[in-house]
Design an enzyme around this catalytic site. Structure first.
Site, mmCIF file in Angstrom:
data_model
loop_
_atom_site.group_PDB
_atom_site.id
_atom_site.type_symbol
_atom_site.label_atom_id
_atom_site.label_comp_id
_atom_site.label_asym_id
_atom_site.label_seq_id
_atom_site.Cartn_x
_atom_site.Cartn_y
_atom_site.Cartn_z
ATOM 1 C CG ASN A 12 -1.850 1.143 1.255
ATOM 2 O OD1 ASN A 12 -1.759 2.071 0.538
ATOM 3 N ND2 ASN A 12 -2.404 1.221 2.374
ATOM 4 C CD1 TRP A 13 3.509 0.923 -2.736
ATOM 5 C CD2 TRP A 13 3.405 2.023 -4.794
ATOM 6 N NE1 TRP A 13 4.080 0.314 -3.678
ATOM 7 C CE2 TRP A 13 4.099 1.022 -5.112
ATOM 8 C CE3 TRP A 13 3.421 3.014 -5.923
ATOM 9 C CZ2 TRP A 13 4.645 0.456 -6.301
ATOM 10 C CZ3 TRP A 13 3.833 2.518 -7.226
ATOM 11 C CH2 TRP A 13 4.400 1.466 -7.265
ATOM 12 C CE LYS A 14 -0.338 3.108 4.924
ATOM 13 N NZ LYS A 14 -0.371 3.145 6.299
ATOM 14 C CG HIS A 100 -5.940 1.712 5.354
ATOM 15 N ND1 HIS A 100 -5.440 2.598 6.248
ATOM 16 C CD2 HIS A 100 -4.816 0.833 5.149
ATOM 17 C CE1 HIS A 100 -4.028 2.353 6.570
ATOM 18 N NE2 HIS A 100 -3.685 1.454 5.883
ATOM 19 C CD GLU A 102 -3.116 5.356 6.948
ATOM 20 O OE1 GLU A 102 -3.339 5.407 5.508
ATOM 21 O OE2 GLU A 102 -2.165 4.768 7.613
ATOM 22 C CD GLU A 170 -3.362 -2.625 7.345
ATOM 23 O OE1 GLU A 170 -2.177 -2.873 6.742
ATOM 24 O OE2 GLU A 170 -3.879 -1.464 7.057
ATOM 25 N N GLY A 176 2.757 2.228 10.806
ATOM 26 C CA GLY A 176 3.434 3.389 10.642
ATOM 27 C C GLY A 176 4.106 3.915 11.925
ATOM 28 C CB SER A 216 5.370 -1.603 11.935
ATOM 29 O OG SER A 216 5.104 -0.489 12.357
ATOM 30 N N GLY A 237 2.818 -0.957 4.134
ATOM 31 C CA GLY A 237 2.873 0.402 3.696
ATOM 32 C C GLY A 237 4.399 0.787 3.437
ATOM 33 N N GLY A 238 4.975 1.292 4.499
ATOM 34 C CA GLY A 238 6.407 2.012 4.499
ATOM 35 C C GLY A 238 7.446 1.307 3.739
HETATM 36 P P1 13P Z 1 3.194 0.373 7.625
HETATM 37 O O1 13P Z 1 3.666 -0.722 6.973
HETATM 38 O O2 13P Z 1 3.690 1.571 7.177
HETATM 39 O O3 13P Z 1 2.965 0.589 9.084
HETATM 40 O O4 13P Z 1 1.647 0.473 7.027
HETATM 41 C C1 13P Z 1 0.730 -0.579 7.303
HETATM 42 C C2 13P Z 1 -0.671 -0.130 6.460
HETATM 43 O O5 13P Z 1 -1.413 0.781 6.764
HETATM 44 C C3 13P Z 1 -0.866 -0.879 5.239
HETATM 45 O O6 13P Z 1 -1.882 -0.653 4.686
#
Ligand code: 13P
Length: 254
Positions: A12-14, A100, A102, A170, A176, A216, A237-238
């Site tokens: 997920n590149w956000k 998600h 977010e 999640e 994050g 994470s 994500g990251g």
């Molecule tokens: P991180 O891997 O940056 O913690 O993000 C997880 C995430 O929200 C994937 O959708």
């Protein structure tokens, strides 16, 4: 990870990256995938919406699939700034992340909305990746399992099957933050999710449905997490923004 379920490694590149970054990342992953056809995992990347066209062209023929980070519940209409599932599918998305945390926070999306989005995404021919997860407050007050159960049952689409739906656990406190769920915490929730799925869709589909861990996840902790009996991959994500890291996570799953 059970041998009966093929791991799914989803990035997920956000809201990150420009055209050049997306092109570079997608082409690095495509190259690695082409050179490692025998590895036993599915890989999907979910770029920001304006980059979908560029990414799908870059991934062409590689086997790396593309997904969207959201998908609207309606098929078309007056919804400024949103994208319909039909358009997302049409442009090349095989998957759609819905619910998600977010989006649940930033856009006030509740379980009912997430369920409608999942159903529309599936109707359009995509696989819905449905995100659920508890906050730190909910965990600390002993409500981690009940929160996930409620979100799962509220968000699960009608006709959910292992083919059209993936669940992503999640924990909000792990997203994050660098703070990852312990293997025991992750397995406890994943097992509870699968037990709930058995009741909702039957033992056969529940045993085939993939449940991803997200929060994470990185190369140093991926192997241990994905080795857990009910963890079938990751939503990353990251660490999905760097091809070597994302690839190392995928290798840990194969
Ligand atoms: P991180 O891997 O940056 O913690 O993000 C997880 C995430 O929200 C994937 O959708």
């Amino acid at each position: 990870m059970s041998t009966s379920r093929r791991p799914l490694i989803a990035g997920n590149w956000k809201m990150n990256g420009l055209k050049k970054d997306a092109k570079q990342l997608a082409s690095q992953l495509a190259k690695r995938m082409i050179n490692n056809k025998k590895l036993a995992f599915d890989m999907v990347v979910c770029p920001p919406t304006p980059l979908l066209g560029l990414v799908v062209e870059t991934l062409k023929g590689s086997g790396v699939k593309m997904g969207s980070q959201d998908s609207h519940q309606a098929t078309s209409g007056a919804h400024t700034g949103d994208s319909s599932p039909q358009l997302l599918k049409n442009i090349g998305c095989a998957y759609a992340i819905v619910g998600h945390s977010e989006r649940r926070t930033d856009h006030g999306e509740d379980d009912k909305c997430v369920k409608a989005k999942a159903e529309s995404a599936i109707e359009a021919g995509m696989v819905a990746i449905i995100c659920i997860g508890e906050t730190l407050k909910q965990r600390k007050s002993g409500r981690a399992i009940s929160t996930n159960r409620k979100q799962l049952l509220g968000s699960l689409p009608e006709g959910a099957s292992a083919k059209n739906t993936v669940i992503a656990y999640e924990p909000v406190w792990a997203i994050g933050t660098g703070e990852v769920a312990t293997p025991a915490q992750a397995q406890e929730i994943h097992a509870a999710i699968r037990a709930e799925l058995v009741k909702a869709i039957g033992a056969k589909e529940a045993s085939k449905m993939r449940i991803l861990y997200g929060g994470s996840m990185k190369p140093s902790n991926a192997k241990e997490l994905i080795a857990l009996p009910d963890v079938d991959g990751g939503l990353i994500g990251g660490a999905s923004l760097k091809a070597p890291d994302f690839w190392a996570i995928a290798e840990a799953a194969s």
